[in-house]
Design a protein around this motif. Sequence first.
Motif, short mmCIF file in Angstrom:
data_model
loop_
_atom_site.label_atom_id
_atom_site.label_comp_id
_atom_site.label_asym_id
_atom_site.label_seq_id
_atom_site.Cartn_x
_atom_site.Cartn_y
_atom_site.Cartn_z
N ASP A 116 0.70 -0.79 0.09
CA ASP A 116 0.51 0.33 0.33
C ASP A 116 0.66 1.00 -0.31
O ASP A 116 2.50 1.35 -0.38
CB ASP A 116 -0.99 -0.07 1.20
N PRO A 117 0.57 2.20 0.29
CA PRO A 117 1.02 3.81 0.11
C PRO A 117 2.49 4.08 1.24
O PRO A 117 3.61 4.67 0.81
CB PRO A 117 -0.06 4.66 -0.47
N VAL A 118 2.21 3.11 2.06
CA VAL A 118 3.35 3.17 3.12
C VAL A 118 4.20 1.63 3.71
O VAL A 118 4.45 2.00 4.72
CB VAL A 118 2.64 3.54 4.61
N ARG A 119 3.15 1.03 2.82
CA ARG A 119 3.91 -0.30 2.92
C ARG A 119 4.78 -1.12 1.82
O ARG A 119 3.75 -1.13 0.65
CB ARG A 119 2.98 -1.99 4.29
N TYR A 120 6.10 -2.00 2.68
CA TYR A 120 5.92 -2.66 1.23
C TYR A 120 6.85 -3.98 1.67
O TYR A 120 6.97 -4.41 2.50
CB TYR A 120 7.28 -2.20 0.20
N LEU A 121 7.33 -4.93 0.61
CA LEU A 121 7.77 -6.43 0.70
C LEU A 121 9.34 -6.30 0.65
O LEU A 121 8.92 -5.42 -0.61
CB LEU A 121 6.64 -7.99 -0.08
N GLY A 122 10.10 -6.12 0.90
CA GLY A 122 11.63 -6.02 1.17
C GLY A 122 12.74 -6.80 1.46
O GLY A 122 12.34 -7.75 1.80
N ASN A 123 14.16 -6.46 1.42
CA ASN A 123 14.39 -6.91 2.37
C ASN A 123 15.93 -6.33 2.45
O ASN A 123 15.94 -5.11 2.44
CB ASN A 123 15.85 -8.28 0.90
N ARG A 124 16.69 -6.81 2.47
CA ARG A 124 17.96 -6.08 3.67
C ARG A 124 18.74 -5.70 3.04
O ARG A 124 20.25 -5.22 3.70
CB ARG A 124 18.36 -7.11 5.21
N SER A 125 19.24 -5.93 1.76
CA SER A 125 20.35 -5.22 0.83
C SER A 125 20.53 -3.97 0.86
O SER A 125 19.64 -2.78 1.08
CB SER A 125 20.04 -6.36 -0.81
N VAL B 39 -2.34 -7.88 -5.42
CA VAL B 39 -3.01 -6.25 -5.24
C VAL B 39 -2.04 -5.10 -4.67
O VAL B 39 -1.87 -5.20 -3.44
CB VAL B 39 -4.12 -7.00 -5.06
N TYR B 40 -1.92 -4.45 -5.09
CA TYR B 40 -1.37 -2.90 -4.38
C TYR B 40 -3.26 -2.09 -3.44
O TYR B 40 -3.83 -1.80 -4.95
CB TYR B 40 -1.33 -1.91 -5.68
N ALA B 41 -2.64 -1.91 -2.77
CA ALA B 41 -4.26 -1.05 -1.67
C ALA B 41 -3.81 0.53 -2.69
O ALA B 41 -2.59 0.79 -1.74
CB ALA B 41 -4.24 -1.40 -0.88
N SER B 42 -4.79 1.30 -2.79
CA SER B 42 -4.91 2.52 -3.49
C SER B 42 -4.47 3.00 -2.33
O SER B 42 -3.99 4.13 -2.13
CB SER B 42 -5.39 3.11 -4.17
N GLY B 43 -5.31 2.84 -0.98
CA GLY B 43 -5.21 3.80 0.41
C GLY B 43 -4.70 2.64 1.76
O GLY B 43 -4.34 1.39 1.22
N LYS B 44 -4.33 3.57 2.68
CA LYS B 44 -3.55 2.40 3.37
C LYS B 44 -4.48 1.41 3.66
O LYS B 44 -5.61 1.71 4.71
CB LYS B 44 -2.50 3.41 5.00
N ILE B 45 -3.99 0.54 4.41
CA ILE B 45 -4.67 -1.02 4.72
C ILE B 45 -4.88 -0.20 6.70
O ILE B 45 -3.75 -0.62 7.26
CB ILE B 45 -3.92 -2.80 4.44
N LYS B 46 -5.91 -0.42 6.93
CA LYS B 46 -6.03 -0.38 8.65
C LYS B 46 -6.43 -1.27 9.56
O LYS B 46 -6.96 -2.04 8.32
CB LYS B 46 -7.72 -0.05 8.13
#
Length: 402
Positions: free
Chosen positions: A204-213, A285-292
């Motif tokens: 969503d606009p504030v969260r992501y799936l990432g890594n520590r590189s 799916v990308y949420a256009s607003g922050k998932i509450k």
Amino acid sequence: MTGPRIVLGVSGGIAAYKACELLRRFTESGHRVRVVPTASALNFVGEATWSALSGRPAATDVWSDVHEVPHVRIGQEADLVVVAPATADTLARAAHGLADDLLTNTLLTARCPVVFAPAMHTEMWENPATRANVATLRERGAVVIEPAVGRLTGVDTGKGRLPDPGEIFEICRRVLARGVAGVGPDLAGLRLVVSAGGTREPLDPVRYLGNRSSGKQGYALARTAVARGARVTLIAANAGLPDVAGADMVHVQTAVQLREAVLAAAADADAVVMAAAVADFRPAVYASGKIKKVDGRDPEPVALVRNPDILAELSATRPKAGQLVVGFAAETDDVLANGRKKLARKGCDLLVVNEVGDTKAFGSEENEAVVLSADGSEHPVPYGPKEALADTVWDLVAERLT
């Protein structure tokens, strides 16, 4: 001071003030620096400043201290000559062997590595005359760093900005080390692509799936390649590090963006090194607003889809004939066994395999790895600075390309 002897040539451009920072880095790291400013450079930064920062009198003309024959001695005694900034005029005079001032005399007498860090307006850098002069200097063994893209004099923006002095220093340090070892710019004429950092896949606009590189290993690869004379494109994913002096920088965020940038840059590259940590999956799916967060209710499961396998695609397609492809494999267990399987599965020429974890590789200045080759050979790289691993990778690349 008894450290390496550096000649810092300064041309007459507005970026001359940035050379003060480069000079400070040299002196604070124990180098003996003699500053040789052109007459035009003294209009931007005065002789007193250069002398105070270097701890030695600035050498400004061939008529001072004539008994020491400065137009010959300064170049003869240097371990490295770096010209920063190098204007279009200085590059032209150096390429044509002119000797009409102390700096050009010094360049003619130097038998050590020479680095030019150009700075000028975009139109001047792109002019065919300048491009021809740069090509001539590179053919003669000089390292000419590509200028950065950014704000120029006045309101102009474009390619021609002097790179960050700290990054110029890092390139010079590597050039000096190779010069002391008697090794020149062996990657000159090669076009190389390096990816670095870690992709982030937005949920969503504030969260992501990432890594520590952290991107530090990829950046070390790029710096080392520039110091060895190559033309480098560095595709950086969320690294947050200063741009590498001399590299053409491309900044991306996601795996899809990284793929597009790598394939575009690889079209005319002699080798591609995929050091970036690319997320295997992204949210479906990308949420256009922050998932509450809803009290008393667990969050909905996050469905994932596969990201493109950039390394396998590059290995299979080889956008340029004879192109070499190098991959990285970060493993947590059965490191070599998993690395060999990945090498066979991806189809690349070399695979750098290293063990990662809380205290290994991520964010560190050091690394330890084994470089596996498609021909079955193995090249262990002991624990040490990431630039040492970078040099090993480029040694193996150069060996195979030549």
